[in-house]
Write a protein that holds these residues in place. Structure first.
Motif, short mmCIF file in Angstrom:
data_model
loop_
_atom_site.label_atom_id
_atom_site.label_comp_id
_atom_site.label_asym_id
_atom_site.label_seq_id
_atom_site.Cartn_x
_atom_site.Cartn_y
_atom_site.Cartn_z
N LEU A 171 0.82 -1.21 0.00
CA LEU A 171 0.00 0.00 0.00
C LEU A 171 0.86 1.26 0.00
O LEU A 171 0.49 2.28 -0.61
N VAL A 172 2.01 1.22 0.68
CA VAL A 172 2.90 2.39 0.70
C VAL A 172 3.39 2.70 -0.70
O VAL A 172 3.51 3.87 -1.10
N PHE A 173 3.68 1.67 -1.49
CA PHE A 173 4.17 1.87 -2.84
C PHE A 173 3.05 2.03 -3.86
O PHE A 173 3.30 2.11 -5.06
N ALA A 174 1.81 2.04 -3.39
CA ALA A 174 0.67 2.21 -4.30
C ALA A 174 0.61 3.65 -4.78
O ALA A 174 1.06 4.58 -4.11
N CYS B 171 -11.38 -10.19 5.62
CA CYS B 171 -11.15 -8.78 5.26
C CYS B 171 -9.71 -8.54 4.83
O CYS B 171 -9.45 -7.86 3.84
N VAL B 172 -8.77 -9.10 5.60
CA VAL B 172 -7.35 -8.89 5.26
C VAL B 172 -7.00 -9.58 3.95
O VAL B 172 -6.28 -9.02 3.11
N VAL B 173 -7.50 -10.80 3.73
CA VAL B 173 -7.25 -11.50 2.47
C VAL B 173 -7.83 -10.72 1.30
O VAL B 173 -7.19 -10.53 0.27
N ALA B 174 -9.08 -10.22 1.45
CA ALA B 174 -9.71 -9.45 0.39
C ALA B 174 -8.94 -8.17 0.11
O ALA B 174 -8.78 -7.77 -1.05
N ALA B 175 -8.44 -7.52 1.17
CA ALA B 175 -7.66 -6.30 0.98
C ALA B 175 -6.37 -6.59 0.23
O ALA B 175 -5.96 -5.82 -0.66
N VAL C 110 -5.78 -9.16 -1.88
CA VAL C 110 -6.11 -9.48 -3.27
C VAL C 110 -6.47 -8.22 -4.04
O VAL C 110 -6.03 -8.00 -5.18
N GLY C 111 -7.29 -7.35 -3.43
CA GLY C 111 -7.69 -6.12 -4.09
C GLY C 111 -6.52 -5.21 -4.38
O GLY C 111 -6.41 -4.64 -5.48
N ALA C 112 -5.60 -5.06 -3.41
CA ALA C 112 -4.41 -4.22 -3.61
C ALA C 112 -3.53 -4.77 -4.72
O ALA C 112 -2.93 -4.01 -5.48
N THR C 113 -3.48 -6.10 -4.83
CA THR C 113 -2.66 -6.72 -5.88
C THR C 113 -3.27 -6.51 -7.26
O THR C 113 -2.59 -6.11 -8.21
N LEU C 114 -4.56 -6.76 -7.37
CA LEU C 114 -5.22 -6.68 -8.69
C LEU C 114 -5.36 -5.26 -9.20
O LEU C 114 -5.41 -5.04 -10.40
N THR C 115 -5.43 -4.29 -8.29
CA THR C 115 -5.58 -2.89 -8.72
C THR C 115 -4.27 -2.12 -8.66
O THR C 115 -4.26 -0.91 -8.77
N GLY C 116 -3.16 -2.83 -8.45
CA GLY C 116 -1.87 -2.17 -8.38
C GLY C 116 -1.41 -1.71 -9.74
O GLY C 116 -2.07 -1.91 -10.76
N ARG C 117 -0.22 -1.11 -9.75
CA ARG C 117 0.33 -0.61 -11.01
C ARG C 117 0.61 -1.74 -11.97
O ARG C 117 1.11 -2.79 -11.58
N ARG C 118 0.28 -1.55 -13.23
CA ARG C 118 0.49 -2.58 -14.25
C ARG C 118 1.62 -2.15 -15.17
O ARG C 118 1.91 -1.01 -15.31
N SER D 125 -7.58 4.67 -4.76
CA SER D 125 -8.47 3.56 -4.44
C SER D 125 -7.86 2.59 -3.44
O SER D 125 -8.57 1.81 -2.79
N HIS D 126 -6.54 2.63 -3.30
CA HIS D 126 -5.90 1.73 -2.36
C HIS D 126 -6.25 2.08 -0.92
O HIS D 126 -6.03 1.26 -0.01
N LEU D 127 -6.75 3.30 -0.70
CA LEU D 127 -7.22 3.65 0.64
C LEU D 127 -8.34 2.71 1.07
O LEU D 127 -8.46 2.36 2.25
N LEU D 128 -9.16 2.29 0.12
CA LEU D 128 -10.23 1.36 0.42
C LEU D 128 -9.68 0.05 0.96
O LEU D 128 -10.20 -0.50 1.94
#
Length: 355
Positions: free
Chosen positions: A175-178, A341-345, A347-355, A182-185
């Motif tokens: 998250l720090v490197f995001a 919640c932590v697993v979903a967070a 996965v979400g941070a991974t899928l919406t990260g920089r491409r 949307s990563h705030l979510l």
């Protein structure tokens, strides 16, 4: 450890070759650190590239020369197997805390792992710059802190709870490197999971969670984040697992003042079985970290980093499942919701990260 006997079954030969292939892997590109209990890799979706002149599909090194190329075991299966081996190793470590103590068990486990890795990789340090060696040493200290604090956490908390809180370390790094708002979510979702775990979760006896155990778990999360950042630097300068072997050795030495005496007392206690205890610790050190490292690195060569990171995000859930099966730790609804919640967070941070 794998051998070159021709009498092995095809499955055993494939697994052994996978371990040998991974231990001989080329240096990982910067930004692809491998954590002790699973990996967290930032960056693009392609796997690590081999240096010019090196075929990533062929084994190198002493072990690789005597073992054939492994069959195409599905990469996700290798990754999931590594996670289950890691969590099983953690669960099997807990019964050793009684005779050897938390610090004694951790010291012996790191010591055995260091000996195995040093024997296999034989790191070359003459051509390394002082700052590279310092980075490897700091990685070892972070590894020792992470391993010891997590052991203290699972001694007082259910495995799933401790693993989920510790996983906040790599999640925080991601998250720090995001670079997206949307990563705030995902950060808020992870925070909600922590609230469910710490305020509504229950310990093994049905009471409130041990506050000291929670401190251990959050300390392990902080060390995990540092571990990832130092691994980023060490992985870019050391060949294969050579940097890991050096750092694991430093970690064992760092824990020696705390664990050596406790381990000695446990091994020499009246009625103790020193050889049995040492054999148990040696077996656990193979389950965590040696074999899982090899399986993870082999998996990374065959799958995108983003897919790998999504799979690794399941680690808290895997920990809860292994804790239930091996240790009989039944989690309540709030704890399961917090882990979700932590697993979903993650996965979400991974899928919406920089491409």
């Amino acid at each position: 450890m794998p051998t070159s006997r021709t009498s092995e079954t095809p499955a055993a030969s494939s697994s052994a070759a996978a371990v040998a292939e991974a231990l001989a892997m080329p240096p990982a590109p910067k930004g692809e650190p491998a954590g002790e209990r699973g990996s967290w890799r930032r960056g693009g979706a392609s796997g690590p590239a081999a240096p010019p002149g090196i075929d990533p599909g062929r084994s190198t090194g002493r072990l690789g020369k005597v073992l054939r190329r492994p069959e195409r075991i599905p990469a996700p299966l290798l990754c999931l197997t590594a996670m289950f081996l890691v969590q099983t190793g953690i669960a099997l470590s807990k019964p050793l805390f009684g005779p050897l103590g938390v610090s004694g068990t951790t010291f012996l486990r790191l010591g055995f792992a260091a000996v195995i890795l040093l024997a296999v990789t034989r790191p070359r340090l003459r051509d390394k710059r002082p700052r590279d060696l310092v980075a490897a040493a700091l990685l070892g200290v972070a590894s020792a802190g992470m391993t010891f604090l997590f052991a203290g956490a699972i001694d007082r908390l259910p495995m799933g709870t401790a693993a989920t809180i510790e996983f906040l370390g790599p999640l925080a790094v991601a998250l720090v490197f995001a670079r997206r708002a949307s990563h705030l979510l995902w950060a808020l979702l992870a925070a909600a999971g922590v609230v469910l775990l710490t305020l509504l979760g229950e310990g093994d006896g049905g009471g409130s969670l041990d506050p000291v155990g929670l401190l251990y778990a959050f300390g392990a999360a902080a060390c995990y984040a540092l571990y990832i950042m130092f691994t980023d630097k060490v992985g870019a300068t050391f060949q294969g697992f050579q940097g890991l072997a050096v750092s694991m050795t430093v970690g064992a030495l760092a824990l020696a003042p705390f664990g050596l005496g406790q381990a000695w007392d446990g091994l020499t206690a009246p009625g103790a079985s020193p050889l049995g205890l040492l054999a148990a610790v040696a077996g656990v050190s193979l389950l965590l970290p040696v074999i899982p490292y090899a399986l993870e690195m082999t998996a990374l060569r065959r799958m995108p980093q983003r897919v790998f990171s999504v799979l690794v995000s399941l680690e808290p859930a895997v920990s809860a499942l292994v804790g239930l099966v091996v240790l009989g730790q039944l989690l309540g609804v709030p704890q399961l919701a917090g882990i979700g919640c932590v697993v979903a967070a993650s996965v979400g941070a991974t899928l919406t990260g920089r491409r």
